[in-house]
Design a protein around this motif. Structure first.
Motif, PDB file in Angstrom:
ATOM      1  N   UNK A  36       0.577  -1.220  -0.048  1.00 19.65           N
ATOM      2  CA  UNK A  36      -0.074   0.344   0.251  1.00 19.65           C
ATOM      3  C   UNK A  36       1.048   1.298   0.265  1.00 19.65           C
ATOM      4  N   UNK A  37       0.354   2.106  -0.876  1.00 19.40           N
ATOM      5  CA  UNK A  37       1.777   3.764  -0.630  1.00 19.40           C
ATOM      6  C   UNK A  37       0.075   4.475  -1.602  1.00 19.40           C
ATOM      7  N   UNK A  38       0.766   6.034  -0.674  1.00 17.25           N
ATOM      8  CA  UNK A  38      -0.121   6.875  -1.129  1.00 17.25           C
ATOM      9  C   UNK A  38       0.443   7.394  -2.355  1.00 17.25           C
ATOM     10  N   UNK A  39       1.360   6.778  -2.688  1.00 14.57           N
ATOM     11  CA  UNK A  39       1.586   7.566  -4.902  1.00 14.57           C
ATOM     12  C   UNK A  39       1.059   7.378  -5.289  1.00 14.57           C
ATOM     13  N   UNK A  40       0.215   5.385  -5.096  1.00 19.77           N
ATOM     14  CA  UNK A  40       0.060   4.545  -6.405  1.00 19.77           C
ATOM     15  C   UNK A  40      -0.839   4.555  -6.029  1.00 19.77           C
ATOM     16  N   UNK A  41      -1.600   4.059  -7.412  1.00 16.14           N
ATOM     17  CA  UNK A  41      -3.436   3.871  -6.908  1.00 16.14           C
ATOM     18  C   UNK A  41      -3.455   1.976  -6.995  1.00 16.14           C
ATOM     19  N   UNK A  42      -4.245   2.521  -5.624  1.00 17.98           N
ATOM     20  CA  UNK A  42      -4.488   0.397  -4.876  1.00 17.98           C
ATOM     21  C   UNK A  42      -5.394  -0.432  -6.224  1.00 17.98           C
ATOM     22  N   UNK A  43      -5.109  -1.268  -6.500  1.00 16.40           N
ATOM     23  CA  UNK A  43      -6.133  -2.175  -6.862  1.00 16.40           C
ATOM     24  C   UNK A  43      -7.348  -2.680  -5.571  1.00 16.40           C
ATOM     25  N   UNK A  44      -8.087  -2.937  -5.590  1.00 17.63           N
ATOM     26  CA  UNK A  44      -9.142  -2.891  -4.763  1.00 17.63           C
ATOM     27  C   UNK A  44      -9.524  -4.179  -5.064  1.00 17.63           C
ATOM     28  N   UNK A  45      -9.607  -5.137  -6.486  1.00 18.52           N
ATOM     29  CA  UNK A  45     -10.369  -6.372  -6.726  1.00 18.52           C
ATOM     30  C   UNK A  45     -10.532  -6.329  -8.017  1.00 18.52           C
ATOM     31  N   UNK A  46     -11.209  -7.500  -8.242  1.00 10.84           N
ATOM     32  CA  UNK A  46     -11.746  -8.771  -9.366  1.00 10.84           C
ATOM     33  C   UNK A  46     -13.128  -8.756  -9.555  1.00 10.84           C
ATOM     34  N   UNK A  47     -13.576  -8.890 -10.466  1.00 11.41           N
ATOM     35  CA  UNK A  47     -14.805  -9.508 -11.601  1.00 11.41           C
ATOM     36  C   UNK A  47     -14.398 -10.176 -12.146  1.00 11.41           C
ATOM     37  N   UNK A  48     -15.194 -11.037 -12.468  1.00 17.97           N
ATOM     38  CA  UNK A  48     -15.431 -11.971 -13.916  1.00 17.97           C
ATOM     39  C   UNK A  48     -17.511 -11.406 -14.380  1.00 17.97           C
ATOM     40  N   UNK A  49     -17.511 -10.742 -16.008  1.00 17.90           N
ATOM     41  CA  UNK A  49     -18.835 -11.701 -15.920  1.00 17.90           C
ATOM     42  C   UNK A  49     -19.037 -12.882 -16.727  1.00 17.90           C
ATOM     43  N   UNK A  50     -20.347 -12.758 -17.137  1.00 14.58           N
ATOM     44  CA  UNK A  50     -20.781 -14.155 -17.032  1.00 14.58           C
ATOM     45  C   UNK A  50     -19.962 -14.934 -18.479  1.00 14.58           C
ATOM     46  N   UNK A  51     -18.965 -14.626 -19.109  1.00 15.19           N
ATOM     47  CA  UNK A  51     -18.281 -15.658 -20.354  1.00 15.19           C
ATOM     48  C   UNK A  51     -16.936 -15.008 -19.584  1.00 15.19           C
ATOM     49  N   UNK A  52     -16.931 -15.128 -18.309  1.00 18.56           N
ATOM     50  CA  UNK A  52     -15.273 -14.881 -17.451  1.00 18.56           C
ATOM     51  C   UNK A  52     -14.518 -13.506 -18.439  1.00 18.56           C
ATOM     52  N   UNK A  53     -14.955 -12.729 -18.959  1.00 18.01           N
ATOM     53  CA  UNK A  53     -13.320 -11.727 -19.046  1.00 18.01           C
ATOM     54  C   UNK A  53     -13.353 -10.964 -17.389  1.00 18.01           C
ATOM     55  N   UNK A  54     -12.109 -10.531 -17.816  1.00 18.75           N
ATOM     56  CA  UNK A  54     -12.243 -10.199 -15.691  1.00 18.75           C
ATOM     57  C   UNK A  54     -11.752  -8.437 -16.536  1.00 18.75           C
ATOM     58  N   UNK A  55     -12.228  -7.834 -14.904  1.00 18.48           N
ATOM     59  CA  UNK A  55     -12.063  -6.907 -14.777  1.00 18.48           C
ATOM     60  C   UNK A  55     -11.228  -6.338 -13.748  1.00 18.48           C
TER      61      UNK A  55
END
Length: 118
Positions: A71-90
């Motif tokens: 964790x760093x205040x100078x970087x954008x942090x990844x909060x999580x992921x998700x996938x739609x019904x055809x398994x495309x990741x976001x």
């Protein structure tokens, strides 16, 4: 890292509306979203071409790198992921309210001085 419900991300971005795009790149678009709890997030969705190929490798690599950073205040942090019904990741990341680094350096009429850039 959290796993987000894809339907919540669709609602947060008005079904990934073009009016919610805050950035574009070679691998997809970034959308501004507001989660049910009111939190402002940036949601990276891969391009249609990568979705059709079912190629999550670019976003998997980005998620792996971002989640390995402390964790760093100078970087954008990844909060999580998700996938739609055809398994495309976001990817779901913190929202950067002042625009992109590219815009700050190349589009802004008065880019920051060199010490600030460094």
């Amino acid at each position: 890292m959290d796993e987000f419900d894809y339907e919540e991300l669709e609602a947060a971005t008005e079904n990934f509306s073009p009016s919610r795009i805050i950035g574009k790149g070679s691998h997809g678009c970034v959308y501004k979203g507001v989660l049910k709890d009111g939190k402002l997030v940036a949601i990276k969705k891969q391009s249609l071409g990568l979705q059709k190929l079912q190629d999550n490798s670019k976003l998997d690599n980005e998620a792996r790198i971002l989640s390995s950073l402390p964790q760093n205040p100078y970087l954008i942090n990844l909060l999580g992921t998700s996938k739609n019904c055809v398994k495309s990741k976001v990817l779901v990341m913190e929202h950067m309210p002042n625009g992109t680094l590219y815009d700050l350096l190349h589009v802004s009429p008065t880019p920051p001085p060199w010490p600030t850039r460094a």
